[in-house]
Design a protein around this motif. Structure first.
Motif, PDB file in Angstrom:
ATOM      1  N   VAL A  27       0.850  -1.192   0.000  1.00  0.00           N
ATOM      2  CA  VAL A  27       0.000   0.000   0.000  1.00  0.00           C
ATOM      3  C   VAL A  27       0.886   1.243   0.000  1.00  0.00           C
ATOM      4  CG1 VAL A  27      -1.667   1.327   1.363  1.00  0.00           C
ATOM      5  CG2 VAL A  27      -1.980  -1.131   1.058  1.00  0.00           C
ATOM      6  N   ARG A  28       1.981   1.195   0.752  1.00  0.00           N
ATOM      7  CA  ARG A  28       2.910   2.327   0.804  1.00  0.00           C
ATOM      8  C   ARG A  28       3.488   2.620  -0.578  1.00  0.00           C
ATOM      9  NH1 ARG A  28       7.688   4.287   1.187  1.00  0.00           N
ATOM     10  NH2 ARG A  28       8.579   5.489   2.856  1.00  0.00           N
ATOM     11  N   GLN A  29       3.894   1.579  -1.318  1.00  0.00           N
ATOM     12  CA  GLN A  29       4.438   1.786  -2.663  1.00  0.00           C
ATOM     13  C   GLN A  29       3.391   2.400  -3.597  1.00  0.00           C
ATOM     14  OE1 GLN A  29       5.673  -2.381  -3.030  1.00  0.00           O
ATOM     15  NE2 GLN A  29       7.671  -1.634  -3.749  1.00  0.00           N
ATOM     16  N   ILE A  30       2.175   1.891  -3.522  1.00  0.00           N
ATOM     17  CA  ILE A  30       1.103   2.401  -4.385  1.00  0.00           C
ATOM     18  C   ILE A  30       0.863   3.881  -4.098  1.00  0.00           C
ATOM     19  CG2 ILE A  30      -1.362   2.210  -4.927  1.00  0.00           C
ATOM     20  CD1 ILE A  30      -1.040  -0.846  -4.177  1.00  0.00           C
ATOM     21  N   PHE A  40      -3.179   8.228 -10.897  1.00  0.00           N
ATOM     22  CA  PHE A  40      -4.153   9.204 -10.412  1.00  0.00           C
ATOM     23  C   PHE A  40      -5.469   8.512 -10.065  1.00  0.00           C
ATOM     24  CE2 PHE A  40      -1.197  11.109 -13.342  1.00  0.00           C
ATOM     25  CZ  PHE A  40      -0.716  12.184 -12.609  1.00  0.00           C
ATOM     26  N   PRO A  41      -5.543   7.900  -8.873  1.00  0.00           N
ATOM     27  CA  PRO A  41      -6.794   7.240  -8.500  1.00  0.00           C
ATOM     28  C   PRO A  41      -7.895   8.264  -8.240  1.00  0.00           C
ATOM     29  CG  PRO A  41      -5.280   7.251  -6.645  1.00  0.00           C
ATOM     30  CD  PRO A  41      -4.527   7.796  -7.822  1.00  0.00           C
ATOM     31  N   ALA A  42      -9.126   7.807  -8.390  1.00  0.00           N
ATOM     32  CA  ALA A  42     -10.274   8.636  -8.033  1.00  0.00           C
ATOM     33  C   ALA A  42     -10.462   8.532  -6.518  1.00  0.00           C
ATOM     34  CB  ALA A  42     -11.516   8.138  -8.762  1.00  0.00           C
ATOM     35  N   ARG A  43     -11.230   9.435  -5.977  1.00  0.00           N
ATOM     36  CA  ARG A  43     -11.542   9.392  -4.547  1.00  0.00           C
ATOM     37  C   ARG A  43     -13.052   9.382  -4.367  1.00  0.00           C
ATOM     38  NH1 ARG A  43      -7.335   9.944  -0.539  1.00  0.00           N
ATOM     39  NH2 ARG A  43      -5.437  10.279  -1.729  1.00  0.00           N
ATOM     40  N   THR A  44     -13.506   8.541  -3.443  1.00  0.00           N
ATOM     41  CA  THR A  44     -14.926   8.530  -3.110  1.00  0.00           C
ATOM     42  C   THR A  44     -15.209   9.731  -2.212  1.00  0.00           C
ATOM     43  OG1 THR A  44     -14.651   7.224  -1.082  1.00  0.00           O
ATOM     44  CG2 THR A  44     -14.976   5.993  -3.159  1.00  0.00           C
ATOM     45  N   GLU A  45     -16.474   9.943  -1.883  1.00  0.00           N
ATOM     46  CA  GLU A  45     -16.842  11.051  -0.995  1.00  0.00           C
ATOM     47  C   GLU A  45     -16.134  10.953   0.350  1.00  0.00           C
ATOM     48  OE1 GLU A  45     -21.060  11.420  -0.587  1.00  0.00           O
ATOM     49  OE2 GLU A  45     -21.363  11.653  -2.747  1.00  0.00           O
ATOM     50  N   GLY A  47     -13.163   9.706   0.715  1.00  0.00           N
ATOM     51  CA  GLY A  47     -11.724   9.793   0.507  1.00  0.00           C
ATOM     52  C   GLY A  47     -11.034   8.484   0.151  1.00  0.00           C
ATOM     53  N   THR A  48     -11.808   7.428  -0.023  1.00  0.00           N
ATOM     54  CA  THR A  48     -11.228   6.136  -0.379  1.00  0.00           C
ATOM     55  C   THR A  48     -10.725   6.172  -1.815  1.00  0.00           C
ATOM     56  OG1 THR A  48     -12.788   5.031   1.096  1.00  0.00           O
ATOM     57  CG2 THR A  48     -11.695   3.654  -0.560  1.00  0.00           C
ATOM     58  N   ARG A  49      -9.510   5.668  -2.018  1.00  0.00           N
ATOM     59  CA  ARG A  49      -8.946   5.622  -3.362  1.00  0.00           C
ATOM     60  C   ARG A  49      -9.607   4.509  -4.170  1.00  0.00           C
ATOM     61  NH1 ARG A  49      -4.779   6.884   0.120  1.00  0.00           N
ATOM     62  NH2 ARG A  49      -3.319   8.475  -0.586  1.00  0.00           N
ATOM     63  N   LYS A  50      -9.865   4.796  -5.441  1.00  0.00           N
ATOM     64  CA  LYS A  50     -10.399   3.803  -6.372  1.00  0.00           C
ATOM     65  C   LYS A  50      -9.540   3.820  -7.629  1.00  0.00           C
ATOM     66  CE  LYS A  50     -13.932   2.233  -4.085  1.00  0.00           C
ATOM     67  NZ  LYS A  50     -14.086   0.819  -3.766  1.00  0.00           N
ATOM     68  N   TYR A  51      -9.165   2.630  -8.079  1.00  0.00           N
ATOM     69  CA  TYR A  51      -8.269   2.476  -9.210  1.00  0.00           C
ATOM     70  C   TYR A  51      -8.982   1.771 -10.359  1.00  0.00           C
ATOM     71  CZ  TYR A  51      -4.806   3.500  -5.638  1.00  0.00           C
ATOM     72  OH  TYR A  51      -4.091   4.101  -4.638  1.00  0.00           O
ATOM     73  N   SER A  52      -8.436   1.941 -11.541  1.00  0.00           N
ATOM     74  CA  SER A  52      -8.959   1.263 -12.733  1.00  0.00           C
ATOM     75  C   SER A  52      -8.030   0.114 -13.111  1.00  0.00           C
ATOM     76  CB  SER A  52      -9.042   2.258 -13.896  1.00  0.00           C
ATOM     77  OG  SER A  52      -7.743   2.640 -14.297  1.00  0.00           O
ATOM     78  N   PHE A  53      -8.487  -0.708 -14.053  1.00  0.00           N
ATOM     79  CA  PHE A  53      -7.625  -1.763 -14.578  1.00  0.00           C
ATOM     80  C   PHE A  53      -6.404  -1.157 -15.261  1.00  0.00           C
ATOM     81  CE2 PHE A  53     -11.655  -4.094 -14.269  1.00  0.00           C
ATOM     82  CZ  PHE A  53     -11.226  -5.212 -13.572  1.00  0.00           C
ATOM     83  N   SER A  54      -6.584  -0.015 -15.893  1.00  0.00           N
ATOM     84  CA  SER A  54      -5.443   0.677 -16.512  1.00  0.00           C
ATOM     85  C   SER A  54      -4.437   1.120 -15.453  1.00  0.00           C
ATOM     86  CB  SER A  54      -5.913   1.884 -17.319  1.00  0.00           C
ATOM     87  OG  SER A  54      -6.640   1.472 -18.441  1.00  0.00           O
ATOM     88  N   ASP A  55      -4.936   1.564 -14.299  1.00  0.00           N
ATOM     89  CA  ASP A  55      -4.037   1.938 -13.201  1.00  0.00           C
ATOM     90  C   ASP A  55      -3.234   0.730 -12.731  1.00  0.00           C
ATOM     91  OD1 ASP A  55      -4.922   4.615 -13.116  1.00  0.00           O
ATOM     92  OD2 ASP A  55      -6.512   4.130 -11.677  1.00  0.00           O
ATOM     93  N   VAL A  56      -3.893  -0.415 -12.634  1.00  0.00           N
ATOM     94  CA  VAL A  56      -3.208  -1.639 -12.211  1.00  0.00           C
ATOM     95  C   VAL A  56      -2.099  -1.991 -13.205  1.00  0.00           C
ATOM     96  CG1 VAL A  56      -3.476  -4.130 -11.824  1.00  0.00           C
ATOM     97  CG2 VAL A  56      -5.196  -2.535 -10.919  1.00  0.00           C
ATOM     98  N   GLU A  57      -2.420  -1.923 -14.496  1.00  0.00           N
ATOM     99  CA  GLU A  57      -1.409  -2.195 -15.520  1.00  0.00           C
ATOM    100  C   GLU A  57      -0.261  -1.200 -15.423  1.00  0.00           C
ATOM    101  OE1 GLU A  57      -3.650  -2.059 -19.149  1.00  0.00           O
ATOM    102  OE2 GLU A  57      -4.366  -4.117 -18.922  1.00  0.00           O
ATOM    103  N   MET A  58      -0.582   0.070 -15.189  1.00  0.00           N
ATOM    104  CA  MET A  58       0.441   1.099 -15.064  1.00  0.00           C
ATOM    105  C   MET A  58       1.335   0.827 -13.857  1.00  0.00           C
ATOM    106  SD  MET A  58       1.924   3.786 -16.141  1.00  0.00           S
ATOM    107  CE  MET A  58       0.799   4.273 -17.417  1.00  0.00           C
ATOM    108  N   LEU A  59       0.737   0.451 -12.742  1.00  0.00           N
ATOM    109  CA  LEU A  59       1.518   0.150 -11.544  1.00  0.00           C
ATOM    110  C   LEU A  59       2.470  -1.020 -11.780  1.00  0.00           C
ATOM    111  CD1 LEU A  59      -1.203   0.672  -8.825  1.00  0.00           C
ATOM    112  CD2 LEU A  59       0.995   1.865  -8.937  1.00  0.00           C
TER     113      LEU A  59
END
Length: 109
Positions: A27-30, A40-45, A47-59
């Motif tokens: 989690v620290r690395q992410i 650039f993850p999205a944030r819920t109301e 503040g929870t981070r949400k990622y896409s499959f593209s983000d996973v591939e990028m990571l």
């Protein structure tokens, strides 16, 4: 591949815990890669981070490059250059479509 066929990959629906499990990163690395403006993850109301499959591939790509000794600022430069190329291609495609529409009086988009 068109954007429409890959749009599911862009939806920000994956939690950081699932991303951790999928990538093998901590989690620290992410969060560090987010701080370095590599993802650039999205944030819920709440503040929870949400990622896409593209983000996973990028990571996963970032992690591979880091293992090869590439610094984060170098990765960021590569990403910026790739984004600029994508924007140029989109602009070119739009201009070509406009020229075809003008020439053949086509309305299709």
């Amino acid at each position: 591949m068109s954007y429409e066929s890959s749009s599911y990959k862009e939806k920000k629906v994956i939690s950081i815990g699932t991303v951790k499990d999928l990538t093998g990163l901590s989690v620290r690395q992410i969060r560090y890669y987010e701080e370095r403006n590599l993802i650039f993850p999205a944030r819920t109301e709440k503040g929870t981070r949400k990622y896409s499959f593209s983000d996973v591939e990028m990571l996963m790509s970032i992690a591979d490059k880091r293992e090869d000794g590439v610094q984060t600022h170098e990765i960021r430069k590569e990403l910026k250059k790739a984004q600029e190329q994508i924007q140029k291609e989109k602009l070119r495609d739009t201009m070509i479509r406009g020229q075809l529409n003008a020439h053949f009086n086509m309305i299709k988009r």
